[in-house]
Design an enzyme around this catalytic site. Structure first.
Site, PDB file in Angstrom:
ATOM      1  N   ASP A  68      17.791  26.342 -12.793  1.00  0.00           N
ATOM      2  CA  ASP A  68      16.794  27.245 -13.380  1.00  0.00           C
ATOM      3  C   ASP A  68      17.422  28.174 -14.404  1.00  0.00           C
ATOM      4  O   ASP A  68      16.852  28.426 -15.476  1.00  0.00           O
ATOM      5  CB  ASP A  68      16.133  28.075 -12.276  1.00  0.00           C
ATOM      6  CG  ASP A  68      15.163  27.268 -11.422  1.00  0.00           C
ATOM      7  OD1 ASP A  68      14.827  26.137 -11.826  1.00  0.00           O
ATOM      8  OD2 ASP A  68      14.748  27.772 -10.359  1.00  0.00           O
ATOM      9  N   ASN A  94      21.272  19.833 -11.277  1.00  0.00           N
ATOM     10  CA  ASN A  94      20.490  20.314 -10.133  1.00  0.00           C
ATOM     11  C   ASN A  94      21.078  19.830  -8.815  1.00  0.00           C
ATOM     12  O   ASN A  94      21.209  20.594  -7.856  1.00  0.00           O
ATOM     13  CB  ASN A  94      19.041  19.827 -10.246  1.00  0.00           C
ATOM     14  CG  ASN A  94      18.111  20.901 -10.775  1.00  0.00           C
ATOM     15  OD1 ASN A  94      18.448  22.080 -10.798  1.00  0.00           O
ATOM     16  ND2 ASN A  94      16.930  20.499 -11.204  1.00  0.00           N
ATOM     17  N   ASP A 111      14.744  17.083 -24.532  1.00  0.00           N
ATOM     18  CA  ASP A 111      15.050  16.793 -23.128  1.00  0.00           C
ATOM     19  C   ASP A 111      16.521  17.121 -22.875  1.00  0.00           C
ATOM     20  O   ASP A 111      17.411  16.655 -23.598  1.00  0.00           O
ATOM     21  CB  ASP A 111      14.784  15.318 -22.807  1.00  0.00           C
ATOM     22  CG  ASP A 111      15.034  14.990 -21.349  1.00  0.00           C
ATOM     23  OD1 ASP A 111      14.105  15.156 -20.534  1.00  0.00           O
ATOM     24  OD2 ASP A 111      16.163  14.562 -21.016  1.00  0.00           O
ATOM     25  N   ASP A 130      12.771  19.613 -17.293  1.00  0.00           N
ATOM     26  CA  ASP A 130      13.816  19.956 -18.264  1.00  0.00           C
ATOM     27  C   ASP A 130      13.402  19.592 -19.682  1.00  0.00           C
ATOM     28  O   ASP A 130      14.239  19.365 -20.543  1.00  0.00           O
ATOM     29  CB  ASP A 130      15.123  19.247 -17.901  1.00  0.00           C
ATOM     30  CG  ASP A 130      14.976  17.725 -17.890  1.00  0.00           C
ATOM     31  OD1 ASP A 130      13.819  17.235 -17.890  1.00  0.00           O
ATOM     32  OD2 ASP A 130      16.001  17.024 -17.877  1.00  0.00           O
TER      33      ASP A 130
END
Length: 338
Positions: free
Chosen positions: A223, A214, A206, A249
């Site tokens: 991205d 983000n 993770d 993620d």
């Protein structure tokens, strides 16, 4: 198939040379098959000409039904289109074939688009082909066009099928596998005979504080960071390991055929180190880390795939409790992450 057609034209219709050009995506035409004269084959095979040159020669050539005849006496059609001219002495007879004569059959698809061009030369009798020979050549041209179109459609269908199979098992953003691939690999491991089952591990990864990236730098930046993370993971695992994006993620890595747990933890440490290297996007550099949980087992026949993922996920959260940029191992005996 095209070689066979070219050879049949030479043998059945009495030409010394038959060449098949195929239209390429950029519009050029490449000679892909030559039958008959070996010198012609050596000089023509693999050569290319632009679509514009072919358009010009066909436009000024004399229509013979579906065929096009470039007479040597036609100055407008006297283009050096091919790199080979037969070494024969011109005959003065009116119906004699001249070494600079050329006969072409445009090859078109059912929708009218250009597939290629069939050309012939050196009629064995040294004369301009009769109407019967022209009709036969037209028939061969249709067969050649159908063969090319069929092969093209089959190739496109196979490419589409490969693409669909790829998309069904790969993440569209990062290019690594998806959940479907992971479960397929786990099912394959479970189907191995007991004596061939080896130690395997599932690592749950993770990206730390990804939501902050983000929210602060837009999803486009997020991205691109996920793409970089995926590439780094794939670069440091072993060739037969399976890397998948679990979602958001989160990534999973299936490590198979491990000699021991130490070997698996060595891969885990390489993943963490690779992810922690700064990621540069344009002028900006991002410090990204990950938390990782890993679980080991011998074979998967007695462990549900979801349970394996759950164990690795549980260990990953314990790694976050340790302060992130760390890994934890699930203890299958105690049922807890350590």
């Amino acid at each position: 198939m095209l070689d066979l057609l070219a050879q049949t034209i030479v043998q059945a219709l009495g030409f010394g040379v038959a060449a098949i050009n195929i239209a390429r995506p950029d519009g050029s035409l490449e000679v892909v098959s030559v039958a008959g004269d070996e010198e012609a084959r050596t000089m023509l095979l693999g050569t290319s000409s632009s679509a514009e040159v072919w358009d010009q020669i066909l436009e000024v050539s004399e229509p013979w039904g579906r065929l096009r005849f470039a007479d040597h006496s036609n100055e407008a059609a006297n283009l050096e289109l091919l790199s080979w001219v037969p070494d024969i002495v011109p005959d003065s007879a009116e119906d004699a074939w001249h070494p600079e004569d050329a006969l072409f059959a445009p090859l078109t698809a059912q929708d009218g688009s250009r597939l290629g061009i069939l050309s012939v030369d050196l009629p064995h009798d040294g004369l301009l082909p009769s109407q019967a020979t022209r009709n036969a050549l037209e028939a061969f041209a249709i067969s050649t066009a159908l063969a090319i179109e069929h092969a093209t459609l089959r190739s496109r269908a196979e490419s589409s099928e490969r693409l669909l199979r790829h998309l069904a098992k790969h993440d569209s953003l990062t290019g690594v596998g998806n959940r479907s691939m992971l479960f397929e690999r786990l099912q394959h491991a479970a189907s191995a005979r007991p004596e061939r089952r080896s130690l395997l591990a599932v690592a749950f990864i993770d990206v730390d504080d990804f939501k902050t990236i983000n929210d602060r730098y837009t999803h486009d930046v997020g991205d691109r960071i996920l793409q970089a993370v995926a590439q780094r993971i794939r670069a440091v695992v072993r060739p037969h390991d399976t890397v998948v994006r679990w979602g958001g993620d989160e990534f999973l890595v299936l490590l198979e055929h491990l000699e021991n747990e130490v070997a698996g933890l060595d891969v885990v440490q390489r993943i963490l180190t690779a992810v922690a290297e700064p990621i540069r996007l344009g002028e900006r550099e991002f410090a990204v880390t990950a938390s990782l949980g890993v679980t080991f087992c011998h074979g998967v026949d007695h462990v549900d795939a979801d349970e394996l993922v759950g164990r690795a996920d549980s260990a990953m959260y314990r790694a976050k409790d340790f302060g992130r940029n760390a890994f934890a191992v699930f203890d299958s005996v105690e049922g807890a992450a350590i």
